[in-house]
Design an enzyme around this catalytic site. Structure first.
Site, PDB file in Angstrom:
ATOM      1  N   LYS A  10       0.833  -1.208   0.000  1.00  0.00           N
ATOM      2  CA  LYS A  10       0.000   0.000   0.000  1.00  0.00           C
ATOM      3  C   LYS A  10       0.867   1.259   0.000  1.00  0.00           C
ATOM      4  CE  LYS A  10      -3.809  -2.176   2.574  1.00  0.00           C
ATOM      5  NZ  LYS A  10      -4.763  -1.973   3.699  1.00  0.00           N
ATOM      6  N   PHE A  58     -15.362   5.117   7.268  1.00  0.00           N
ATOM      7  CA  PHE A  58     -13.957   5.382   6.952  1.00  0.00           C
ATOM      8  C   PHE A  58     -13.633   5.190   5.478  1.00  0.00           C
ATOM      9  CE2 PHE A  58     -14.245   0.931   8.414  1.00  0.00           C
ATOM     10  CZ  PHE A  58     -13.712   0.265   7.318  1.00  0.00           C
ATOM     11  N   ARG A  86      -1.473 -14.611   4.620  1.00  0.00           N
ATOM     12  CA  ARG A  86      -2.418 -13.948   5.543  1.00  0.00           C
ATOM     13  C   ARG A  86      -1.858 -13.977   6.975  1.00  0.00           C
ATOM     14  NH1 ARG A  86      -6.647 -10.210   4.861  1.00  0.00           N
ATOM     15  NH2 ARG A  86      -7.946 -10.746   6.601  1.00  0.00           N
ATOM     16  N   THR A  92      -5.798  -6.786  10.978  1.00  0.00           N
ATOM     17  CA  THR A  92      -6.076  -5.533  10.266  1.00  0.00           C
ATOM     18  C   THR A  92      -5.575  -4.323  11.063  1.00  0.00           C
ATOM     19  OG1 THR A  92      -8.058  -6.573   9.343  1.00  0.00           O
ATOM     20  CG2 THR A  92      -7.907  -4.172   9.176  1.00  0.00           C
ATOM     21  N   ARG A 103       2.437  -6.501   9.496  1.00  0.00           N
ATOM     22  CA  ARG A 103       1.768  -5.347  10.118  1.00  0.00           C
ATOM     23  C   ARG A 103       2.268  -5.149  11.550  1.00  0.00           C
ATOM     24  NH1 ARG A 103      -4.290  -6.787   7.836  1.00  0.00           N
ATOM     25  NH2 ARG A 103      -4.176  -5.639   5.863  1.00  0.00           N
ATOM     26  N   HIS A 116      -1.980  -5.259   1.772  1.00  0.00           N
ATOM     27  CA  HIS A 116      -3.203  -6.049   1.628  1.00  0.00           C
ATOM     28  C   HIS A 116      -2.794  -7.474   1.270  1.00  0.00           C
ATOM     29  CE1 HIS A 116      -7.066  -7.512   0.160  1.00  0.00           C
ATOM     30  NE2 HIS A 116      -6.389  -8.028  -0.850  1.00  0.00           N
TER      31      HIS A 116
HETATM   32  P1  TYD Z   1     -10.594  -5.498   5.742  1.00  0.00           P
HETATM   33  O1  TYD Z   1     -10.897  -6.177   4.444  1.00  0.00           O
HETATM   34  O2  TYD Z   1     -11.636  -5.578   6.827  1.00  0.00           O
HETATM   35  O3  TYD Z   1      -9.219  -6.029   6.412  1.00  0.00           O
HETATM   36  P2  TYD Z   1      -7.873  -6.664   5.804  1.00  0.00           P
HETATM   37  O4  TYD Z   1      -7.119  -5.605   5.056  1.00  0.00           O
HETATM   38  O5  TYD Z   1      -7.116  -7.121   7.046  1.00  0.00           O
HETATM   39  O6  TYD Z   1      -8.279  -7.825   4.923  1.00  0.00           O
HETATM   40  O7  TYD Z   1     -10.331  -3.935   5.490  1.00  0.00           O
HETATM   41  C1  TYD Z   1      -9.656  -3.500   4.357  1.00  0.00           C
HETATM   42  C2  TYD Z   1      -8.887  -2.254   4.680  1.00  0.00           C
HETATM   43  O8  TYD Z   1      -9.778  -1.221   5.065  1.00  0.00           O
HETATM   44  C3  TYD Z   1      -7.918  -2.404   5.864  1.00  0.00           C
HETATM   45  O9  TYD Z   1      -6.709  -3.042   5.504  1.00  0.00           O
HETATM   46  C4  TYD Z   1      -7.748  -0.969   6.252  1.00  0.00           C
HETATM   47  C5  TYD Z   1      -9.142  -0.381   6.046  1.00  0.00           C
HETATM   48  N1  TYD Z   1      -9.935  -0.376   7.294  1.00  0.00           N
HETATM   49  C6  TYD Z   1      -9.894   0.741   8.099  1.00  0.00           C
HETATM   50  O10 TYD Z   1      -9.237   1.747   7.776  1.00  0.00           O
HETATM   51  N2  TYD Z   1     -10.627   0.742   9.261  1.00  0.00           N
HETATM   52  C7  TYD Z   1     -11.357  -0.332   9.658  1.00  0.00           C
HETATM   53  O11 TYD Z   1     -12.005  -0.277  10.739  1.00  0.00           O
HETATM   54  C8  TYD Z   1     -11.390  -1.500   8.825  1.00  0.00           C
HETATM   55  C9  TYD Z   1     -12.209  -2.712   9.198  1.00  0.00           C
HETATM   56  C10 TYD Z   1     -10.666  -1.481   7.642  1.00  0.00           C
END
Ligand code: TYD
Length: 156
Positions: A10, A58, A86, A92, A103, A116
């Site tokens: 990212k 957000f 993963r 997250t 992370r 991601h």
């Molecule tokens: P998500 O698909 O829930 O998690 P991951 O990336 O761990 O698969 O969310 C995608 C992205 O959205 C996450 O990496 C960062 C952003 N995000 C936020 O900024 N705040 C949040 O509360 C969530 C759930 C996600």
């Protein structure tokens, strides 16, 4: 089973000059880089990619964050690569991500969480097709394969 998963470095990892270190982690683990490119994401693509989040408060901030610089997209292959990557990615919310995860080691934020990674084999297939054309994914094999896996791990 041999799988390929999608990783996005990212804008937070590009800005913080972590791209090499993060890619290195996947290489060190024994995963294979099957595809790699830099690209600029746009809102349309992100609305697809983060369709499950479009109604969250957000989301506008997430779009700004993900379009702040180009990203590096990587196709990462190996046995059970989706779950392995993963696990290497961590939770997250980076403050909750375990030390030793990407992370957990490199970030402090839920949004600015540096990478991601696809969360299931089904989503990995969809996401790889979203970010790569078929000819950008290379089906070579690493010369180190016999040192990475037992023969039976490669056939089941
Ligand atoms: P998500 O698909 O829930 O998690 P991951 O990336 O761990 O698969 O969310 C995608 C992205 O959205 C996450 O990496 C960062 C952003 N995000 C936020 O900024 N705040 C949040 O509360 C969530 C759930 C996600």
């Amino acid at each position: 089973m041999m799988e390929t998963t999608l990783v996005i470095l990212k804008p937070s990892s590009i800005q913080r000059a972590l791209a090499g270190k993060i890619l290195s982690r996947f290489e060190q683990k024994g995963l294979r880089i099957a595809g790699l490119k830099m690209m600029m994401l746009d809102e349309n693509l992100l609305r697809e990619h983060y369709a499950h989040l479009v109604d969250r408060p957000f989301f506008p901030s997430l779009i700004l964050s993900m379009t702040a610089t180009p990203v590096i997209v990587a196709a990462i292959s190996g046995v059970e690569a989706v779950q392995t990557v993963r696990q290497m990615t961590g939770a997250t919310n980076s403050r909750k991500a375990l030390p030793g995860t990407i992370r957990g080691d490199f970030s402090m934020s839920g949004q600015e969480n540096v990478i991601h990674a696809s969360d299931s084999p089904e989503n990995a297939a969809i996401e790889l097709a979203r970010f790569f054309c078929p000819e950008e994914l290379y089906d070579y094999s690493l010369i180190s394969t016999p040192s990475l896996y037992a023969p039976d791990e490669l056939t089941r």
